[in-house]
Design a protein around this motif. Sequence first.
Motif, PDB file in Angstrom:
ATOM      1  N   GLU A 129       5.388   1.933   6.487  1.00  0.00           N
ATOM      2  CA  GLU A 129       4.458   2.593   5.483  1.00  0.00           C
ATOM      3  C   GLU A 129       5.042   3.753   4.907  1.00  0.00           C
ATOM      4  O   GLU A 129       4.713   4.111   3.666  1.00  0.00           O
ATOM      5  CB  GLU A 129       3.399   3.261   6.462  1.00  0.00           C
ATOM      6  CG  GLU A 129       2.371   4.000   5.799  1.00  0.00           C
ATOM      7  CD  GLU A 129       0.868   3.906   5.932  1.00  0.00           C
ATOM      8  OE1 GLU A 129      -0.101   4.274   5.296  1.00  0.00           O
ATOM      9  OE2 GLU A 129       0.735   3.628   7.308  1.00  0.00           O
ATOM     10  N   MET A 139      -5.129   9.896   1.311  1.00  0.00           N
ATOM     11  CA  MET A 139      -4.038   9.302   0.828  1.00  0.00           C
ATOM     12  C   MET A 139      -4.400   8.691  -0.579  1.00  0.00           C
ATOM     13  O   MET A 139      -5.068   7.621  -0.638  1.00  0.00           O
ATOM     14  CB  MET A 139      -3.250   8.426   1.837  1.00  0.00           C
ATOM     15  CG  MET A 139      -1.902   7.935   1.488  1.00  0.00           C
ATOM     16  SD  MET A 139      -1.107   7.207   2.888  1.00  0.00           S
ATOM     17  CE  MET A 139      -1.045   8.345   4.171  1.00  0.00           C
ATOM     18  N   THR A 140      -3.265   8.643  -1.483  1.00  0.00           N
ATOM     19  CA  THR A 140      -3.472   8.112  -2.810  1.00  0.00           C
ATOM     20  C   THR A 140      -3.160   6.589  -2.619  1.00  0.00           C
ATOM     21  O   THR A 140      -2.082   6.133  -2.199  1.00  0.00           O
ATOM     22  CB  THR A 140      -2.819   8.929  -3.808  1.00  0.00           C
ATOM     23  OG1 THR A 140      -2.986  10.273  -3.966  1.00  0.00           O
ATOM     24  CG2 THR A 140      -2.925   8.223  -5.334  1.00  0.00           C
ATOM     25  N   VAL A 141      -3.996   5.694  -3.274  1.00  0.00           N
ATOM     26  CA  VAL A 141      -3.573   4.334  -3.293  1.00  0.00           C
ATOM     27  C   VAL A 141      -2.956   4.090  -4.826  1.00  0.00           C
ATOM     28  O   VAL A 141      -3.764   4.244  -5.893  1.00  0.00           O
ATOM     29  CB  VAL A 141      -4.657   3.418  -3.021  1.00  0.00           C
ATOM     30  CG1 VAL A 141      -4.407   1.955  -3.197  1.00  0.00           C
ATOM     31  CG2 VAL A 141      -5.292   3.705  -1.735  1.00  0.00           C
ATOM     32  N   ALA A 201      -2.500  -1.906   2.399  1.00  0.00           N
ATOM     33  CA  ALA A 201      -3.886  -1.819   1.482  1.00  0.00           C
ATOM     34  C   ALA A 201      -4.023  -0.316   1.281  1.00  0.00           C
ATOM     35  O   ALA A 201      -4.469   0.129  -0.116  1.00  0.00           O
ATOM     36  CB  ALA A 201      -5.061  -2.207   2.520  1.00  0.00           C
ATOM     37  N   ARG A 202      -3.373   0.673   1.958  1.00  0.00           N
ATOM     38  CA  ARG A 202      -3.362   1.803   1.510  1.00  0.00           C
ATOM     39  C   ARG A 202      -2.615   2.430   0.557  1.00  0.00           C
ATOM     40  O   ARG A 202      -2.822   3.500  -0.192  1.00  0.00           O
ATOM     41  CB  ARG A 202      -3.023   2.936   2.851  1.00  0.00           C
ATOM     42  CG  ARG A 202      -4.214   2.913   3.865  1.00  0.00           C
ATOM     43  CD  ARG A 202      -3.912   4.032   4.958  1.00  0.00           C
ATOM     44  NE  ARG A 202      -2.742   3.548   5.941  1.00  0.00           N
ATOM     45  CZ  ARG A 202      -2.688   2.691   6.996  1.00  0.00           C
ATOM     46  NH1 ARG A 202      -4.089   2.436   7.376  1.00  0.00           N
ATOM     47  NH2 ARG A 202      -2.003   2.534   7.768  1.00  0.00           N
ATOM     48  N   HIS A 203      -1.594   1.557   0.034  1.00  0.00           N
ATOM     49  CA  HIS A 203      -0.599   1.852  -1.002  1.00  0.00           C
ATOM     50  C   HIS A 203      -0.620   0.895  -2.035  1.00  0.00           C
ATOM     51  O   HIS A 203       0.404   1.039  -2.930  1.00  0.00           O
ATOM     52  CB  HIS A 203       0.625   2.063  -0.142  1.00  0.00           C
ATOM     53  CG  HIS A 203       0.797   3.082   0.627  1.00  0.00           C
ATOM     54  ND1 HIS A 203       1.112   4.687   0.543  1.00  0.00           N
ATOM     55  CD2 HIS A 203       0.631   3.163   2.127  1.00  0.00           C
ATOM     56  CE1 HIS A 203       1.014   5.390   1.436  1.00  0.00           C
ATOM     57  NE2 HIS A 203       0.722   4.418   2.578  1.00  0.00           N
ATOM     58  N   ALA A 207      -2.968  -3.023   6.859  1.00  0.00           N
ATOM     59  CA  ALA A 207      -3.719  -1.675   6.730  1.00  0.00           C
ATOM     60  C   ALA A 207      -2.885  -1.063   5.974  1.00  0.00           C
ATOM     61  O   ALA A 207      -3.400  -0.315   4.982  1.00  0.00           O
ATOM     62  CB  ALA A 207      -3.777  -1.235   7.958  1.00  0.00           C
ATOM     63  N   ALA A 208      -1.549  -0.612   6.133  1.00  0.00           N
ATOM     64  CA  ALA A 208      -0.530   0.229   5.552  1.00  0.00           C
ATOM     65  C   ALA A 208      -0.431  -0.343   3.901  1.00  0.00           C
ATOM     66  O   ALA A 208      -0.565   0.583   2.975  1.00  0.00           O
ATOM     67  CB  ALA A 208       0.659   0.125   6.166  1.00  0.00           C
ATOM     68  N   ALA A 265       5.108   4.085   0.753  1.00  0.00           N
ATOM     69  CA  ALA A 265       4.640   5.443   0.242  1.00  0.00           C
ATOM     70  C   ALA A 265       5.591   5.806  -0.784  1.00  0.00           C
ATOM     71  O   ALA A 265       5.282   6.180  -2.064  1.00  0.00           O
ATOM     72  CB  ALA A 265       4.354   6.248   1.360  1.00  0.00           C
TER      73      ALA A 265
END
Length: 268
Positions: free
Chosen positions: A108, A1-3, A155-157, A152-153, A112
């Motif tokens: 999330e 998944m793109t950050v 950090a992913r985005h 966590a979510a 996103a």
Amino acid sequence: MTVTEPVRSGKYLRYVALGDSQTEGVGDGDDIVGLRGWADRLAEHLTIDNPDLQYANLAVRGRRAGEVRSEQLGPALALRPDVATVVAGVNDLLRLRVETSTVADHLEAMFAALTGSGARVATVTFPDLTRIIPLARPVRSRILDINDRIRAAAARHGVAVAEIARHPSVADRRFWSEDRLHCSPLGHQLIAAAVAHALQVPGSDDSWNEPPPPLPSPPSTQWRATTELRWAATFLRPWLGRRLRGQSSGDQRTAKHPRLHRIEGPRS
């Protein structure tokens, strides 16, 4: 998944806030004189470096994370924000049954979509309500779990996180309104400062995380018992009644600022 790479600073033209009662501003003003709240306060702060900022607040009290996503995300994206805040989930955690993973999935999805549109996004972690409302002990594990999922979510985005959960004085009664579910004006001020710092807004710093001056001597046991009974009768009983009837404090309500508008700079 793109950050999405965080924007460290810059000019913001459109700020859109999504969420529930905290973002709406409950506890900071009232429905007669008007609500202010941390999102309004953050918008005011943003105008210092962004005098042309326009602001919309789509939050509605009582909304759960899935409702915020279904009702507010589309309108938010249509406003093309370059900065947005997403704070939701507490109303889910207070239900009899809840899957924190589902709540996190809704959050999330909003992270996103908004970061994917080019917006800089911020959120918060939730304080342990059991330190304010001992009867809420059954939800403590949910709060800890959803906070981990939010981190966590985010950090992913590339979403900025204001760590309200880790503030040294989240149990200080001065930060809470009488119902203990919503922040007082001081609490809303703290959240606004924390989010501004997480976004690295010019002029913000980490002073929001400093403990306040100590409280006066603890009140007597009798005073505390009387206060608990009064709180249960005034706030807990009506809240339970709405739950049993399947009602929400946000029924028939709409967003207070559904359209972008110019605002004044910081107030005291």
